[in-house]
Motif scaffolding. Structure first.
Motif, mmCIF file in Angstrom:
data_model
loop_
_atom_site.group_PDB
_atom_site.id
_atom_site.type_symbol
_atom_site.label_atom_id
_atom_site.label_comp_id
_atom_site.label_asym_id
_atom_site.label_seq_id
_atom_site.Cartn_x
_atom_site.Cartn_y
_atom_site.Cartn_z
ATOM 1 N N VAL A 48 -2.563 7.435 -4.258
ATOM 2 C CA VAL A 48 -3.978 7.652 -3.992
ATOM 3 C C VAL A 48 -4.685 8.089 -5.270
ATOM 4 O O VAL A 48 -4.233 9.013 -5.963
ATOM 5 C CB VAL A 48 -4.180 8.727 -2.904
ATOM 6 C CG1 VAL A 48 -5.670 9.055 -2.745
ATOM 7 C CG2 VAL A 48 -3.578 8.273 -1.579
ATOM 8 N N ASN A 49 -5.777 7.400 -5.589
ATOM 9 C CA ASN A 49 -6.660 7.841 -6.670
ATOM 10 C C ASN A 49 -7.733 8.710 -6.019
ATOM 11 O O ASN A 49 -8.630 8.212 -5.351
ATOM 12 C CB ASN A 49 -7.287 6.638 -7.368
ATOM 13 C CG ASN A 49 -8.164 7.026 -8.535
ATOM 14 O OD1 ASN A 49 -9.045 7.865 -8.399
ATOM 15 N ND2 ASN A 49 -7.927 6.414 -9.693
ATOM 16 N N ILE A 70 -14.673 0.052 -6.553
ATOM 17 C CA ILE A 70 -13.226 -0.064 -6.758
ATOM 18 C C ILE A 70 -12.917 -0.717 -8.106
ATOM 19 O O ILE A 70 -12.052 -0.250 -8.859
ATOM 20 C CB ILE A 70 -12.581 -0.869 -5.608
ATOM 21 C CG1 ILE A 70 -12.664 -0.072 -4.299
ATOM 22 C CG2 ILE A 70 -11.124 -1.200 -5.934
ATOM 23 C CD1 ILE A 70 -12.168 -0.834 -3.082
ATOM 24 N N ASN A 71 -13.644 -1.788 -8.420
ATOM 25 C CA ASN A 71 -13.377 -2.525 -9.664
ATOM 26 C C ASN A 71 -13.627 -1.683 -10.916
ATOM 27 O O ASN A 71 -13.028 -1.920 -11.966
ATOM 28 C CB ASN A 71 -14.219 -3.801 -9.715
ATOM 29 C CG ASN A 71 -13.814 -4.805 -8.654
ATOM 30 O OD1 ASN A 71 -12.727 -4.708 -8.086
ATOM 31 N ND2 ASN A 71 -14.681 -5.760 -8.370
ATOM 32 N N LYS A 124 -1.547 -2.123 -5.947
ATOM 33 C CA LYS A 124 -0.863 -1.238 -4.987
ATOM 34 C C LYS A 124 -1.608 0.097 -4.844
ATOM 35 O O LYS A 124 -1.656 0.677 -3.747
ATOM 36 C CB LYS A 124 0.590 -1.007 -5.400
ATOM 37 C CG LYS A 124 0.781 -0.262 -6.703
ATOM 38 C CD LYS A 124 2.269 -0.074 -7.012
ATOM 39 C CE LYS A 124 2.447 0.722 -8.307
ATOM 40 N NZ LYS A 124 3.889 0.957 -8.588
ATOM 41 N N ASP A 125 -2.208 0.577 -5.918
ATOM 42 C CA ASP A 125 -2.950 1.844 -5.863
ATOM 43 C C ASP A 125 -4.313 1.656 -5.201
ATOM 44 O O ASP A 125 -4.802 2.562 -4.506
ATOM 45 C CB ASP A 125 -3.113 2.422 -7.266
ATOM 46 C CG ASP A 125 -1.778 2.775 -7.909
ATOM 47 O OD1 ASP A 125 -0.836 3.111 -7.160
ATOM 48 O OD2 ASP A 125 -1.671 2.691 -9.148
ATOM 49 N N VAL A 126 -4.921 0.487 -5.421
ATOM 50 C CA VAL A 126 -6.165 0.165 -4.707
ATOM 51 C C VAL A 126 -5.910 0.176 -3.202
ATOM 52 O O VAL A 126 -6.651 0.804 -2.430
ATOM 53 C CB VAL A 126 -6.704 -1.222 -5.136
ATOM 54 C CG1 VAL A 126 -7.845 -1.653 -4.208
ATOM 55 C CG2 VAL A 126 -7.180 -1.203 -6.576
ATOM 56 N N LEU A 127 -4.855 -0.514 -2.787
ATOM 57 C CA LEU A 127 -4.537 -0.603 -1.357
ATOM 58 C C LEU A 127 -4.205 0.769 -0.780
ATOM 59 O O LEU A 127 -4.662 1.120 0.314
ATOM 60 C CB LEU A 127 -3.364 -1.568 -1.137
ATOM 61 C CG LEU A 127 -3.595 -3.016 -1.568
ATOM 62 C CD1 LEU A 127 -2.316 -3.832 -1.393
ATOM 63 C CD2 LEU A 127 -4.732 -3.652 -0.776
ATOM 64 N N ALA A 154 0.838 -1.211 0.000
ATOM 65 C CA ALA A 154 0.000 0.000 0.000
ATOM 66 C C ALA A 154 0.869 1.255 0.000
ATOM 67 O O ALA A 154 0.577 2.235 -0.711
ATOM 68 C CB ALA A 154 -0.927 0.003 1.214
ATOM 69 N N SER A 155 1.954 1.231 0.767
ATOM 70 C CA SER A 155 2.814 2.418 0.875
ATOM 71 C C SER A 155 3.520 2.739 -0.439
ATOM 72 O O SER A 155 3.968 3.872 -0.652
ATOM 73 C CB SER A 155 3.845 2.222 1.988
ATOM 74 O OG SER A 155 4.794 1.227 1.646
#
Length: 357
Positions: free
Chosen positions: A212-213, A247-248, A255-258, A207-208
């Motif tokens: 962020v979207n 989300i989908n 990684k960007d989702v997380l 995630a790090s």
């Protein structure tokens, strides 16, 4: 004369599907309640059980009843193994949450598997279980139930925050305990990390590394649930309907989702804990080990985040369900109307004694 000391086993299985958490704990009632966790152990689910539990919400009622019976026998085996492995000689009761199959309080429905009366005979112990049903019948959400334990076992903290499948929180406002679910946590993070072959995002490292979207973040934060006042609770059905399709629709890298969802969690939690100043926040649950999530929450609050001992982090819910069972045995209030929205405070849970032939 009512007992003042109890040795009980608490059993908890949560939506993150990590496994079955068991504690053997001694409770003593002096001027206030005191506890000591004597033994604690997690029994991980194998892939077969994990898949069954993940798909409970789509099972027919007939299939659920079959799974319920199978699961009751399964957890009886696990509890007996826990007793034998840890040389436990005396148990006042086994206090079982079971595992939530369906949770639709708006339809007067909540169903936890693993709470059948045969559990008492299979474990040769008194069982206290099915803690949610009565509350739903009384017009409540049937959740969260942990706050009475926060109130009586951890009174020194301004907030008790649990980071499990969902984030939930309890606190006192105007001398009244309130609690509610905040947002999904591991139920979403683990879902997406599994698509690339991992069970969880170790320390939040993946995630790090993401970005962020902000379009997705804004839509997540704008969901109607977050505008509602407590009492309120969440279930897998809500996630399937509101979170996963949203989300989908963005077709993002994992990684960007997380990263985006971690930010969403941190935003929603900070909104709640920032309602008090100079507050202490006791944090438990598997999400504590996601260091990036904890740092993201810390970044958005000036309040003091307290990380307790490993046993409290990992077994606080099992501990409190053990405590709910003790309160039920004493016929004392273990479910608060201020938390669930029920018409009254009550002592909830079924007590099953061993059948004597």
């Amino acid at each position: 004369m009512i007992q003042t000391s109890y040795k009980v086993i608490g059993m908890m299985s949560g939506t993150s599907l990590d496994g079955i958490d068991l504690v053997y704990v001694e409770f003593n009632k002096y001027s206030k309640w005191d506890f000591t966790i004597l033994k604690a152990q997690t029994f991980e689910y194998d892939d077969t059980w994990r898949e069954k539990l993940r798909n409970l919400v789509t099972a027919s009622m007939d299939d659920l009843k079959t799974i319920d019976s199978d699961y009751t026998h399964y957890i009886a085996h696990v509890i007996n193994e826990f007793i034998e492995t840890n040389n436990i000689e005396y148990v006042d009761a086994i206090c079982s949450h079971g595992h939530t199959a369906l949770h639709q309080p708006q339809n007067k429905l909540t169903y936890q598997i693993g709470n059948k009366s045969i559990l008492a005979d299979l474990t040769k112990n008194t069982v206290v279980c099915n803690f949610r049903v009565q509350d739903v019948e009384l017009g409540g959400q049937g959740a969260p139930l942990v706050p009475i334990g926060d109130e009586l076992l951890f009174p020194e903290y301004d907030f008790c925050l649990n980071l499990g499948g969902f984030a939930n929180i309890s606190t006192k406002i105007d001398d009244e305990r309130i609690a509610y679910d905040i947002c999904p946590v591991n139920i979403v993070l683990n879902h997406y990390i599994k698509t690339i072959g991992f069970d969880y995002d170790d320390k939040g490292k993946m995630a790090s590394s993401g970005e962020v979207n902000h379009s997705l973040l804004n839509k997540l934060n704008d969901l109607d649930f977050y505008k509602r006042s407590y009492p309120k609770s969440l279930g897998l059905e809500w996630v399937n309907t509101n979170i996963f399709p949203l989300i989908n629709s963005y077709n993002m890298e994992i990684k960007d989702v997380l990263r985006t969802f971690i930010e969403h969690i941190a935003v929603q939690i900070s909104v709640e804990i920032n309602k008090k100043n100079k507050a202490s926040v006791l944090v438990s649950g598997g999400g504590v080990y996601n260091e990036f999530l904890i740092s993201s929450i810390n970044h958005l609050t000036k309040n003091r985040i307290v990380i307790p001992s490993k046993n409290i982090i990992e077994f606080k819910e099992a501990l409190i369900f053990a405590f709910l069972g003790v309160l039920r045995l004493r016929n004392e209030v273990n479910t608060l109307k201020s938390v669930t929205g029920a018409v009254k405070n009550h002592s909830s849970g079924k007590i099953f004694a061993i059948k004597i032939n």
